[in-house]
Design a protein around this motif. Structure first.
Motif, PDB file in Angstrom:
ATOM      1  N   GLY A   1      55.808  50.258  91.710  1.00  0.00           N
ATOM      2  CA  GLY A   1      56.063  49.725  93.040  1.00  0.00           C
ATOM      3  C   GLY A   1      56.427  48.254  93.062  1.00  0.00           C
ATOM      4  N   ARG A   2      56.215  47.548  91.960  1.00  0.00           N
ATOM      5  CA  ARG A   2      56.582  46.123  91.901  1.00  0.00           C
ATOM      6  C   ARG A   2      57.708  45.882  90.910  1.00  0.00           C
ATOM      7  N   THR A   3      57.624  46.468  89.711  1.00  0.00           N
ATOM      8  CA  THR A   3      58.676  46.284  88.715  1.00  0.00           C
ATOM      9  C   THR A   3      59.453  47.568  88.447  1.00  0.00           C
ATOM     10  N   PHE A   4      58.913  48.716  88.832  1.00  0.00           N
ATOM     11  CA  PHE A   4      59.653  49.970  88.720  1.00  0.00           C
ATOM     12  C   PHE A   4      59.077  50.976  89.704  1.00  0.00           C
ATOM     13  N   THR A   5      59.876  52.009  89.963  1.00  0.00           N
ATOM     14  CA  THR A   5      59.435  53.106  90.806  1.00  0.00           C
ATOM     15  C   THR A   5      59.882  54.417  90.161  1.00  0.00           C
TER      16      THR A   5
ATOM     17  N   PHE B   1      63.053  57.143  86.529  1.00  0.00           N
ATOM     18  CA  PHE B   1      62.516  55.796  86.671  1.00  0.00           C
ATOM     19  C   PHE B   1      63.618  54.898  87.226  1.00  0.00           C
ATOM     20  N   LYS B   2      63.267  54.031  88.142  1.00  0.00           N
ATOM     21  CA  LYS B   2      64.220  53.083  88.710  1.00  0.00           C
ATOM     22  C   LYS B   2      63.611  51.690  88.646  1.00  0.00           C
ATOM     23  N   GLY B   3      64.329  50.786  88.001  1.00  0.00           N
ATOM     24  CA  GLY B   3      63.850  49.418  87.872  1.00  0.00           C
ATOM     25  C   GLY B   3      63.985  48.646  89.163  1.00  0.00           C
ATOM     26  N   LEU B   4      63.022  47.791  89.431  1.00  0.00           N
ATOM     27  CA  LEU B   4      63.041  46.969  90.640  1.00  0.00           C
ATOM     28  C   LEU B   4      63.221  45.488  90.317  1.00  0.00           C
TER      29      LEU B   4
END
Length: 59
Positions: free
Chosen positions: A32-36, A42-45
């Motif tokens: 929730g802060r660096t990935f979701t 996986f999706k990087g944030l």
């Protein structure tokens, strides 16, 4: 269970370098802060930021 000289104290084992690196990674990699995780992917944030990728392989 008694502690003998052949059995290392587990508290002392948790102060090595590998533990410190893992603790650092655990602080940086946050859901929730660096990935979701969406739709099974996986999706990087952290887009727009520099990322250092470190890989270590042991025996």
């Amino acid at each position: 269970m008694s502690l003998s000289l052949e059995q290392p104290n587990t508290a002392l084992q948790r102060t090595g370098g590998r533990v410190l690196v893992k603790a650092y990674i655990d602080q940086v990699v946050r859901v929730g802060r660096t990935f979701t995780f969406e739709d099974g992917q996986f999706k990087g944030l952290a887009s727009g930021r520099k990322v250092l990728f470190i890989r270590a392989v042991g025996k």
